[in-house]
Enzyme design. Structure first.
Site, PDB file in Angstrom:
ATOM      1  N   ASP A  87     136.201  95.782  57.917  1.00 31.55           N
ATOM      2  CA  ASP A  87     136.336  94.921  56.732  1.00 31.55           C
ATOM      3  C   ASP A  87     135.134  94.984  55.794  1.00 31.55           C
ATOM      4  O   ASP A  87     135.171  94.390  54.714  1.00 31.55           O
ATOM      5  CB  ASP A  87     136.468  93.449  57.157  1.00 31.55           C
ATOM      6  CG  ASP A  87     137.744  93.160  57.906  1.00 31.55           C
ATOM      7  OD1 ASP A  87     138.628  94.040  57.911  1.00 31.55           O
ATOM      8  OD2 ASP A  87     137.847  92.071  58.473  1.00 31.55           O
ATOM      9  N   LYS A  91     136.857  86.266  53.007  1.00 31.50           N
ATOM     10  CA  LYS A  91     138.046  86.991  52.499  1.00 31.50           C
ATOM     11  C   LYS A  91     139.282  86.438  53.189  1.00 31.50           C
ATOM     12  O   LYS A  91     139.199  85.880  54.296  1.00 31.50           O
ATOM     13  CB  LYS A  91     137.934  88.505  52.727  1.00 31.50           C
ATOM     14  CG  LYS A  91     137.917  88.980  54.196  1.00 31.50           C
ATOM     15  CD  LYS A  91     139.292  89.151  54.813  1.00 31.50           C
ATOM     16  CE  LYS A  91     139.221  89.514  56.282  1.00 31.50           C
ATOM     17  NZ  LYS A  91     140.391  89.126  57.077  1.00 31.50           N
TER      18      LYS A  91
HETATM   19  O1  C5P Z   1     136.159  97.132  62.814  1.00 28.76           O
HETATM   20  P1  C5P Z   1     135.907  95.856  63.516  1.00 28.76           P
HETATM   21  O2  C5P Z   1     134.726  95.909  64.441  1.00 28.76           O
HETATM   22  O3  C5P Z   1     135.870  94.665  62.629  1.00 28.76           O
HETATM   23  O4  C5P Z   1     137.181  95.634  64.437  1.00 28.76           O
HETATM   24  C1  C5P Z   1     137.208  94.739  65.519  1.00 28.76           C
HETATM   25  C2  C5P Z   1     138.346  95.117  66.435  1.00 28.76           C
HETATM   26  O5  C5P Z   1     139.606  94.858  65.803  1.00 28.76           O
HETATM   27  C3  C5P Z   1     138.405  96.576  66.818  1.00 28.76           C
HETATM   28  O6  C5P Z   1     137.604  96.841  67.928  1.00 28.76           O
HETATM   29  C4  C5P Z   1     139.878  96.782  67.110  1.00 28.76           C
HETATM   30  O7  C5P Z   1     140.179  96.306  68.403  1.00 28.76           O
HETATM   31  C5  C5P Z   1     140.557  95.852  66.127  1.00 28.76           C
HETATM   32  N1  C5P Z   1     141.004  96.524  64.891  1.00 28.76           N
HETATM   33  C6  C5P Z   1     142.083  97.396  64.923  1.00 28.76           C
HETATM   34  N2  C5P Z   1     142.493  98.007  63.773  1.00 28.76           N
HETATM   35  C7  C5P Z   1     141.891  97.749  62.602  1.00 28.76           C
HETATM   36  C8  C5P Z   1     140.787  96.856  62.543  1.00 28.76           C
HETATM   37  C9  C5P Z   1     140.378  96.251  63.703  1.00 28.76           C
HETATM   38  O8  C5P Z   1     142.668  97.635  65.986  1.00 28.76           O
HETATM   39  N3  C5P Z   1     142.325  98.346  61.507  1.00 28.76           N
END
Ligand code: C5P
Length: 275
Positions: free
Chosen positions: A135, A11
């Site tokens: 995501d 993506k």
């Molecule tokens: O959700 P995911 O594990 O992919 O996110 C990885 C990191 O990215 C999270 O731990 C956070 O630090 C950051 N993040 C965020 N806000 C989002 C998505 C991700 O702060 N909307």
């Protein structure tokens, strides 16, 4: 035993606005996500015990792998263990802002659902996905979606699929949490939400990313790389997600052999199909 091979697409984010910091440490976003024709290839096999293999040695082959965590979450919801053999032919670079790991997890959820005669609806798979990462749920859209909150709440959006882009990535990557941590809301100069809505109403797609500034702060060489890509002829260049890859529109002539690159186009999926 039955096996299934599925494409797992990358993506990109055509715009990414950070709206606010949340009390759970995440950030509320407003972003246009789009799947593109750069694919990992996943083969899943109902098996006697869990095993995951991949063609990229940087990727963990234990239960920290998001694809395996997806399988475990699916089994928990299904109500009984589903030992799986998962093989990932990795073509999407890691730490690139291209959602490769999230896409692999979504593909496992979709594939398992197919192998087991669809016990869950698309919405239920999407809901499972949102527990695995911000995501993951997006991959249960039709391939283009305006995403809000953590990125996991979305509405489908129509875009022409024939658009071609080039993805370019330096040899180094960026860790998503580091980039978000370096982001300073007060320094953002991106368009306001009404300005974005207005552009969208006029059928124009804004092209910006609030995470470029913190990424360039962490890796100053990325700013120089972006300028270099722009000077090579591309019409517009933007970092995807939390980097370190760039989305390049138009055509350019990049001579630097150190750069990974891939030409691809926008793609979508039908309601209950896959890519
Ligand atoms: O959700 P995911 O594990 O992919 O996110 C990885 C990191 O990215 C999270 O731990 C956070 O630090 C950051 N993040 C965020 N806000 C989002 C998505 C991700 O702060 N909307």
């Amino acid at each position: 035993m039955a096996d299934l091979t599925l494409l797992s697409p990358a993506k990109i984010n055509l715009f990414l606005k950070i709206v606010s910091k949340r009390s759970d440490g995440y950030h509320n976003l407003y972003s246009l996500f789009k799947t593109v024709s750069l694919f990992d290839r996943l083969t899943i096999n109902l098996s006697k015990k869990d095993r995951i293999t991949t063609t990229n040695s940087e990727i963990p082959c234990d239960s920290s792998n998001l694809a395996l965590r997806a399988a475990h979450l699916f089994a928990k919801n299904y109500g009984k263990p589903i030992p799986l053999d998962i093989h990932i032919e990795k073509n999407i670079p890691v730490e690139a802002g291209l959602g490769g790991g999230s896409s692999n997890a979504a593909t496992v959820l979709f594939g398992l659902n197919e192998l087991l005669m669809r016990p869950f609806s698309n919405d239920q798979l999407k809901e499972m996905g949102s527990h695995l990462g911000s995501d993951v749920a997006f991959f249960f859209s039709k391939g283009c979606a305006l995403c809000k909150e953590k990125g996991d709440v979305f509405q489908d959006f129509d875009l022409v699929d024939s658009t071609e882009i080039t993805l370019v990535k330096p040899h180094y990557g960026l860790k998503t949490p580091d980039v978000y941590k370096a982001f300073q809301l007060q320094e953002s100069t991106s368009p306001s939400l009404p300005e974005i809505e207005n552009e969208l109403n006029l059928q124009k797609i804004p092209f910006f990313n609030d995470l470029e500034k913190p990424a360039f702060f962490l890796k100053p060489e990325m700013r120089i790389l972006k300028e270099k890509i722009e000077q090579s002829g591309f019409k517009a260049v933007l970092m995807s997600g939390s980097g370190s890859s760039f989305i390049c529109l138009g055509e350019g002539l990049l001579l630097d052999s150190d750069l990974w690159r891939a030409k691809c186009r926008f793609i979508s999926r039908s309601e209950n199909g896959w890519y």
